[in-house]
Design a protein around this motif. Sequence first.
Motif, short mmCIF file in Angstrom:
data_model
loop_
_atom_site.label_atom_id
_atom_site.label_comp_id
_atom_site.label_asym_id
_atom_site.label_seq_id
_atom_site.Cartn_x
_atom_site.Cartn_y
_atom_site.Cartn_z
N LEU A 137 48.79 36.21 16.23
CA LEU A 137 47.77 35.65 17.13
C LEU A 137 46.66 35.01 16.30
O LEU A 137 46.21 33.89 16.61
N ALA A 138 46.21 35.72 15.27
CA ALA A 138 45.14 35.20 14.40
C ALA A 138 45.57 33.90 13.74
O ALA A 138 44.81 32.93 13.68
N THR A 139 46.82 33.87 13.26
CA THR A 139 47.35 32.67 12.60
C THR A 139 47.33 31.49 13.58
O THR A 139 46.90 30.39 13.23
N GLN A 140 47.74 31.75 14.81
CA GLN A 140 47.77 30.68 15.83
C GLN A 140 46.38 30.13 16.11
O GLN A 140 46.19 28.94 16.31
N MET A 141 45.38 31.02 16.10
CA MET A 141 44.01 30.58 16.42
C MET A 141 43.23 30.14 15.19
O MET A 141 42.06 29.79 15.28
N GLY A 142 43.88 30.19 14.02
CA GLY A 142 43.19 29.78 12.79
C GLY A 142 42.13 30.78 12.36
O GLY A 142 41.13 30.41 11.75
N ILE A 143 42.34 32.06 12.69
CA ILE A 143 41.36 33.11 12.34
C ILE A 143 41.79 33.76 11.02
O ILE A 143 42.91 34.26 10.93
N PRO A 144 40.92 33.76 10.00
CA PRO A 144 41.34 34.23 8.67
C PRO A 144 41.29 35.74 8.44
O PRO A 144 41.75 36.21 7.40
N ALA A 145 40.74 36.51 9.38
CA ALA A 145 40.61 37.96 9.14
C ALA A 145 40.77 38.76 10.43
O ALA A 145 40.44 38.28 11.51
N ILE A 146 41.27 39.98 10.25
CA ILE A 146 41.46 40.91 11.37
C ILE A 146 40.71 42.21 11.06
O ILE A 146 40.82 42.73 9.96
N ARG A 147 39.98 42.72 12.06
CA ARG A 147 39.30 43.99 11.90
C ARG A 147 40.31 45.12 12.13
O ARG A 147 40.95 45.19 13.17
N MET A 148 40.42 46.03 11.14
CA MET A 148 41.34 47.17 11.23
C MET A 148 40.55 48.48 11.30
O MET A 148 39.48 48.59 10.71
N ASN A 149 41.11 49.47 11.99
CA ASN A 149 40.53 50.81 12.02
C ASN A 149 41.42 51.76 11.23
O ASN A 149 42.61 51.48 11.04
N THR A 150 40.85 52.90 10.82
CA THR A 150 41.71 53.94 10.27
C THR A 150 42.39 54.65 11.43
O THR A 150 43.59 54.88 11.43
N GLY A 151 41.58 54.93 12.45
CA GLY A 151 42.03 55.74 13.57
C GLY A 151 41.39 57.12 13.48
O GLY A 151 40.67 57.42 12.54
N SER A 152 41.65 57.97 14.49
CA SER A 152 41.01 59.29 14.51
C SER A 152 41.94 60.31 15.16
O SER A 152 42.88 59.96 15.86
N TRP A 153 41.61 61.58 14.91
CA TRP A 153 42.42 62.69 15.44
C TRP A 153 42.27 62.82 16.96
O TRP A 153 43.13 63.40 17.62
N ARG A 154 41.15 62.35 17.47
CA ARG A 154 40.87 62.46 18.92
C ARG A 154 40.85 63.91 19.39
O ARG A 154 41.35 64.24 20.48
N THR A 155 40.30 64.80 18.55
CA THR A 155 40.25 66.22 18.91
C THR A 155 38.89 66.62 19.47
O THR A 155 38.73 67.75 19.93
N VAL A 156 37.90 65.71 19.40
CA VAL A 156 36.59 66.04 19.99
C VAL A 156 36.14 64.94 20.94
O VAL A 156 36.56 63.79 20.82
N LYS A 157 35.28 65.31 21.86
CA LYS A 157 34.75 64.38 22.85
C LYS A 157 33.77 63.43 22.16
O LYS A 157 32.97 63.85 21.32
N ARG A 158 33.84 62.16 22.52
CA ARG A 158 32.93 61.17 21.93
C ARG A 158 31.58 61.22 22.66
O ARG A 158 31.30 60.40 23.52
N ASP A 159 30.78 62.22 22.31
CA ASP A 159 29.46 62.33 22.95
C ASP A 159 28.37 62.11 21.90
O ASP A 159 28.66 61.83 20.74
N ALA A 160 27.12 62.27 22.32
CA ALA A 160 25.98 62.02 21.42
C ALA A 160 26.08 62.86 20.15
O ALA A 160 25.77 62.40 19.05
N ASN A 161 26.56 64.10 20.29
CA ASN A 161 26.72 64.98 19.13
C ASN A 161 27.69 64.41 18.11
O ASN A 161 27.46 64.45 16.92
N TYR A 162 28.82 63.93 18.65
CA TYR A 162 29.86 63.37 17.76
C TYR A 162 29.29 62.22 16.93
O TYR A 162 29.51 62.13 15.72
N TYR A 163 28.50 61.35 17.56
CA TYR A 163 27.97 60.18 16.84
C TYR A 163 26.90 60.59 15.83
O TYR A 163 26.58 59.82 14.94
N LYS A 164 26.36 61.81 15.98
CA LYS A 164 25.39 62.30 14.99
C LYS A 164 26.08 62.78 13.72
O LYS A 164 25.60 62.54 12.62
N ASP A 165 27.22 63.50 13.87
CA ASP A 165 27.84 64.05 12.66
C ASP A 165 29.24 63.51 12.35
O ASP A 165 29.76 63.70 11.25
N GLY A 166 29.87 62.85 13.33
CA GLY A 166 31.19 62.24 13.09
C GLY A 166 32.29 63.23 12.76
O GLY A 166 33.37 62.85 12.32
#
Length: 316
Positions: A137-166
């Motif tokens: 898709l990026a090649t078709q649109m002439g976009i030179p870079a793609i944002r990648m994630n590592t990913g996560s275990w998804r074992t905790v709720k994404r709440d205010a606490n999580y964003y404080k300590d990750g």
Amino acid sequence: MQHHDQDTSRRDWLKTVALGGAATLAAPIVQAAPAQPAPAARRIPIAISTYSYWHFQEKKYPIDKVIEDAARQGFDGVEILHRQMENETLPYMNKLKRLAFDNGLALPLLSIHQSFVQPKPEDRKKDIEHTLKCINLATQMGIPAIRMNTGSWRTVKRDANYYKDGKEPPIQGYTDQDAIKWCIESMQECLVAAEKAGVVLAIENHWGLSSNIDYLLEIYKPLASSPAMGMNVDTGNFVGDPYPQFERLAPHATIVQAKTYYGGGHYYDLDLDYKRIAGILRKVNFNGYVSLEMEGKEDPATAVPKSLQILREALS
């Protein structure tokens, strides 16, 4: 006899004049050279993420409207959030590419979602396939870079606490080291296709495993020798004091995402010092795109121009 003497003295005179002229030419020019103006500092290009107008609400904000708005406001490019695309058809992608071109805008980044923190090889395979599709898709649109994630275990709720300590414990029976290995192996597979396509895979500090900067660098460094490996450094995704962590990642940055939170953030609030951030980027001679992600609740119509002004002032 007299005539011969005249000839000789004339010849001597000409020789003296000629030698004198040569001496004059050889003499250093004392006149001071005009002072050269100092080279103007290069203006760092600023893009806007389409995400700034749409925070995963039900109704998607049209990408073409973001492109037209970005041109009016004086942005240099538009980062496309993959999930915000209306579809993946050729006419749609070509329309976006043409619209950006007609408006003198670059499309520097396609931000995708995938996770390699998945114990089952078939699940990781699915996200590798997704990444390969996005490279096309990026090649078709002439976009030179793609944002990648590592990913996560998804074992905790994404709440205010999580964003404080990750902090996120691994799934039982596995360790963070397992996840790091999966990320490296999966990225290696994706990099083969990315190298062929000439597309950079820019891994981001995007929560999950990458909340830990040591982990992120542990994944990035063995892959960094690939010409298609890059890093997308997000100013808003650090746990704790962002600046020392930003300093560690800045030398590896191929693109930077700059967050603002007008009207209060959807997930959390930060007050980031962009003058300080710009100073860190200058120190490492960063010349790439800075892409604005306005993540506040304020209307983008007022929050985006304010954000652009802050970034322009800091980065100029």
